[in-house]
Design a protein around this motif. Structure first.
Motif, PDB file in Angstrom:
ATOM      1  N   SER A   1      52.788  29.403 -12.878  1.00 14.97           N
ATOM      2  CA  SER A   1      52.532  28.868 -14.215  1.00 14.97           C
ATOM      3  C   SER A   1      53.418  29.522 -15.267  1.00 14.97           C
ATOM      4  O   SER A   1      53.515  29.024 -16.386  1.00 14.97           O
ATOM      5  N   TYR A   2      54.067  30.639 -14.907  1.00 13.68           N
ATOM      6  CA  TYR A   2      54.978  31.317 -15.822  1.00 13.68           C
ATOM      7  C   TYR A   2      56.448  31.044 -15.489  1.00 13.68           C
ATOM      8  O   TYR A   2      57.331  31.704 -16.025  1.00 13.68           O
ATOM      9  N   ASP A   3      56.724  30.066 -14.621  1.00  6.36           N
ATOM     10  CA  ASP A   3      58.104  29.780 -14.249  1.00  6.36           C
ATOM     11  C   ASP A   3      58.944  29.460 -15.483  1.00  6.36           C
ATOM     12  O   ASP A   3      58.614  28.573 -16.264  1.00  6.36           O
ATOM     13  N   GLY A   4      60.020  30.193 -15.655  1.00  4.66           N
ATOM     14  CA  GLY A   4      60.907  29.968 -16.793  1.00  4.66           C
ATOM     15  C   GLY A   4      60.415  30.551 -18.097  1.00  4.66           C
ATOM     16  O   GLY A   4      60.963  30.235 -19.157  1.00  4.66           O
ATOM     17  N   VAL A   5      59.416  31.428 -18.056  1.00  7.10           N
ATOM     18  CA  VAL A   5      58.808  31.921 -19.293  1.00  7.10           C
ATOM     19  C   VAL A   5      59.769  32.783 -20.117  1.00  7.10           C
ATOM     20  O   VAL A   5      59.626  32.880 -21.336  1.00  7.10           O
ATOM     21  N   TYR A   6      60.766  33.397 -19.477  1.00  7.92           N
ATOM     22  CA  TYR A   6      61.701  34.233 -20.221  1.00  7.92           C
ATOM     23  C   TYR A   6      62.910  33.442 -20.755  1.00  7.92           C
ATOM     24  O   TYR A   6      63.806  34.014 -21.358  1.00  7.92           O
ATOM     25  N   LEU A   7      62.926  32.129 -20.516  1.00  5.43           N
ATOM     26  CA  LEU A   7      64.004  31.283 -21.005  1.00  5.43           C
ATOM     27  C   LEU A   7      63.579  30.527 -22.251  1.00  5.43           C
ATOM     28  O   LEU A   7      62.503  29.933 -22.281  1.00  5.43           O
ATOM     29  N   ASN A   8      64.423  30.543 -23.258  1.00  5.03           N
ATOM     30  CA  ASN A   8      64.270  29.607 -24.361  1.00  5.03           C
ATOM     31  C   ASN A   8      64.931  28.319 -23.885  1.00  5.03           C
ATOM     32  O   ASN A   8      66.161  28.185 -23.898  1.00  5.03           O
ATOM     33  N   LYS A   9      64.134  27.356 -23.455  1.00  8.75           N
ATOM     34  CA  LYS A   9      64.681  26.151 -22.832  1.00  8.75           C
ATOM     35  C   LYS A   9      65.500  25.310 -23.797  1.00  8.75           C
ATOM     36  O   LYS A   9      66.342  24.526 -23.364  1.00  8.75           O
ATOM     37  N   CYS A  10      65.269  25.464 -25.092  1.00 14.53           N
ATOM     38  CA  CYS A  10      66.098  24.755 -26.070  1.00 14.53           C
ATOM     39  C   CYS A  10      67.542  25.240 -26.001  1.00 14.53           C
ATOM     40  O   CYS A  10      68.475  24.466 -26.245  1.00 14.53           O
TER      41      CYS A  10
END
Length: 465
Positions: A187-196
């Motif tokens: 559920s935290y996949d990619g949490v450290y990425l600002n996807k914008c």
């Protein structure tokens, strides 16, 4: 004599090596001094990863998003604002590399090449940074996503100011989860990425804006063309499928109804070279920078594609990837006669010493499209909203928009997209919203875009804070 000459040579070599090393060391201090000074090993500056001498981070309306109190880094008192602005502001770690507390750490603690950390030591803190973001708008965006993952961005295509930039999943910087729990929790996949900024995702039909531009630029009779859609179109040994059989359909209606068959035929007619040229004119496969932060590149690569894959690329499938902020920039270019302003999020840096301040950001403008092509796409997107989505979605905002449903495979639901802009002069805002693994763009990203644009334009037109 030979011995003296040999010693002289050795001395000359050592002298040259010493001077070279001194020059190199000085250059490294100049280029990397801020990184060394702000490293966590300096306990008087960074305690357990926090910024104990850092200045404030403030939103466009004066809300303090982060500050240092009694040597401890604290964040906004509203939890939803803390969570929604995490990826822009950052937390006490360096895991979110693009966050302001990492990319502007030297400014925050008051470091400069001449005085080092003297400024922070004398005045008790480093520089304050004012952002272009509206934290209330970000908070609303985060709430609209609910438990879904994705990204939302709104920026002023005249000035370049980013008003809203939200990435999910997120967490509370005042109460961060343990790293070991994050890395083992899907559920935290990619949490450290600002996807914008740092993600590229399958776009689906929002890429038809690019194919549309290529057709306008290269097919002289495109406005009078008619396509026949029977619900599918065989290319090679596979079919290009459409959501319905549209029958005979014009170019404008093909865009409005998002006809995959029509855009497959266009991609094949245009060929790999012309499709690639148009995509690259619109900055696919190219670096784009926001406040010196490199965006994840949008990708269009069909050099090894089969005819079927080339046909699907016209509708944003095959291996096409798009970055959310890049798509908002493209919308800004369409709105602004083909010229895009580069987005930025840092409005002002104010040093504690009240000197050497930074105000504003010189925004370079780049041409993405010809004026004629931009205006034709604008008319088509406006037609799409009025005749397909309905103007009631964005009352009185004169919005031009396109949805997309990006198929990602692996038994996952598609990415739902909506991109667009308001064509009103008093609300020059462009947007991109993507909800990952969710479904059709109109029903997933559409409601988020609707609420955010109505709120943002109301704030701008009526000057509501």
């Amino acid at each position: 004599m030979k011995s003296i000459r040999f010693r002289s040579i050795i001395i000359y070599i050592l002298s040259v090596a010493f001077i070279f090393g001194l020059v190199l060391f000085t250059a490294k201090i100049f280029t990397n001094g801020n990184i060394w000074a702000t490293h966590a090993i300096n306990k008087h500056i960074a305690q357990t990863g926090s910024l104990s001498m850092a200045g404030k981070i403030i939103d466009r309306n004066g809300a303090v998003l982060a500050q240092t109190v009694n040597g401890k880094r604290v964040y906004h008192d509203n939890q939803n604002i803390r969570i929604s602005t995490l990826h822009t502001v950052g937390d006490n770690t360096k895991f979110i590399s693009t966050a302001v507390q990492n990319s502007y750490r030297a400014d925050l603690i008051g470091y400069n090449f001449i005085t080092g950390l003297t400024t922070a030591g004398i005045f008790g803190s480093g520089s304050d940074i004012t952002l272009t973001l509206d934290s209330q708008l970000c908070s609303q965006a985060y709430s609209l996503f609910g438990q879904r993952n994705g990204a939302a961005v709104i920026y002023n295509y005249k000035t370049g100011e980013i008003l809203c930039m939200v990435s999910t999943p997120s967490y509370d910087p005042a109460n961060p989860p343990v790293y070991e729990n994050i890395k083992d929790n899907s559920s935290y996949d990619g949490v450290y990425l600002n996807k914008c900024l740092s993600s590229s995702l399958t776009p689906g039909s929002i890429f038809k804006v690019v194919t549309c531009a290529a057709a306008i630029e290269n097919i002289k009779d495109i406005d009078s063309r008619t396509f026949n859609c029977q619900g599918s179109y065989t290319v090679g040994n596979d079919k290009i499928t459409c959501v319905q059989a549209h029958g005979n359909i014009s170019f404008k209606e093909a865009m409005s109804q998002s006809c995959n068959v029509a855009f497959a035929q266009l991609a094949l007619e245009l060929s790999k070279d012309k499709m690639t040229k148009q995509a690259e004119d619109m900055k696919f496969n190219s670096p784009i920078y926001v406040d010196s932060i490199a965006l994840a590149q949008s990708v269009y690569d069909v050099k090894d594609a089969t005819d079927n894959q080339l046909a699907w690329s016209g509708s944003g499938q095959h291996t096409v990837l798009t970055n959310p902020l890049h798509m908002a920039i493209i919308m800004g270019a369409v709105a602004n006669n083909g010229i895009a302003s580069t987005p930025y999020m840092v409005e002002k840096i104010t040093s504690a010493a009240k000197y050497n301040n930074y105000v504003g950001y010189s925004q370079p403008q780049q041409r993405y499209l010809s004026n004629e092509t931009a205006n034709k796409i604008k008319d088509m997107m406006r037609y799409t909203v009025k005749n397909n989505y309905g103007d009631s979605m964005f009352p009185e905002l004169e919005v031009c928009a396109k949805t997309g449903t990006g198929e990602v495979g692996e038994d996952k639901n598609p990415n739902g997209w909506m991109i667009g802009f308001s064509s009103r002069n008093d609300c020059p805002l462009a947007f991109a919203v993507v909800v990952e693994n969710s479904g059709y763009g109109y029903s997933t990203a559409g409601p988020i875009a609707k609420t955010l644009m109505n709120t943002a334009c109301d704030k701008m037109i009526n000057r509501v804070e």
